[in-house]
Design an enzyme around this catalytic site. Sequence first.
Site, PDB file in Angstrom:
ATOM      1  N   HIS A  11       0.795  -1.211  -0.061  1.00  0.00           N
ATOM      2  CA  HIS A  11      -0.090  -0.032  -0.118  1.00  0.00           C
ATOM      3  C   HIS A  11       0.874   1.340  -0.024  1.00  0.00           C
ATOM      4  CE1 HIS A  11       0.842   0.985   4.234  1.00  0.00           C
ATOM      5  NE2 HIS A  11       0.793  -0.447   4.487  1.00  0.00           N
ATOM      6  N   ARG A  62      -5.929   0.808   4.061  1.00  0.00           N
ATOM      7  CA  ARG A  62      -5.035   1.434   3.454  1.00  0.00           C
ATOM      8  C   ARG A  62      -4.609   0.630   2.017  1.00  0.00           C
ATOM      9  NH1 ARG A  62      -3.365  -0.292   8.335  1.00  0.00           N
ATOM     10  NH2 ARG A  62      -1.381  -1.723   8.365  1.00  0.00           N
ATOM     11  N   GLU A  89      -1.537  -6.891   7.898  1.00  0.00           N
ATOM     12  CA  GLU A  89      -0.266  -6.710   8.058  1.00  0.00           C
ATOM     13  C   GLU A  89      -0.089  -7.491   9.294  1.00  0.00           C
ATOM     14  OE1 GLU A  89       2.696  -6.232   8.055  1.00  0.00           O
ATOM     15  OE2 GLU A  89       3.095  -4.183   7.928  1.00  0.00           O
ATOM     16  N   HIS A 159       0.581  -5.480   2.541  1.00  0.00           N
ATOM     17  CA  HIS A 159       1.377  -4.847   3.558  1.00  0.00           C
ATOM     18  C   HIS A 159       2.996  -5.227   3.762  1.00  0.00           C
ATOM     19  CE1 HIS A 159      -2.629  -3.306   5.099  1.00  0.00           C
ATOM     20  NE2 HIS A 159      -2.618  -4.461   4.734  1.00  0.00           N
TER      21      HIS A 159
END
Length: 207
Positions: A11, A62, A89, A159
């Site tokens: 991202h 995100r 993440e 991520h």
Amino acid sequence: MSDRILVLVRHGQSEWNLKNLFTGWRDPDLTEQGVAEAKRAGALLKAEGLKFDVAFTSLLSRAQRTLSLVLGEMGQESVETLASQALNERDYGDLSGLNKDDARAKWGEEQVHVWRRSYDIPPPGGESLRDTVARTLPYYNQEILPRVLRGQTTIVTAHGNSLRALIMVLEKLSPEGIMKREVLTGVPMVYRMRADSTVEDRRDLAV
């Protein structure tokens, strides 16, 4: 060019990246720079002439917004999209939301470095990279890889650490090797895959 294309994109810069905070499963939005990075990634992929058949992303906004901006820039907004917690993440547990300098002041620089850069030692209440690999890799093997091997051009926006889990397998890196691997925000990594699921070649698209 092979039909078996897998693209990984971290991202764009998030508000907490900018503030030097441990983010993990918290859900800040992209910064203006992060939006620009995502749009630039879309422009670079469009210039490659790629047309995606399926997209995968995490449950965090995100990564989802990055995917939306990438596909929008490419004029491919209608691509089938699947979101999974498996691509979230790494969970930083008690470190989540803390400034990295404040964490060093509280626990000591050496201990925070161990939590950030060791493969199998988790922070309090959180995940190690090994834990992240353990939840990300089965999803890759069961959901993502079969699409790629069927010739579906595939993009994954996720991520730094969930992508490290995939990179570790794709590039056959050791635990030590993957911990040293930087994954830059908004830089597409384009893998061409062989029929046996090994990597034929990889290119990073950057301006």
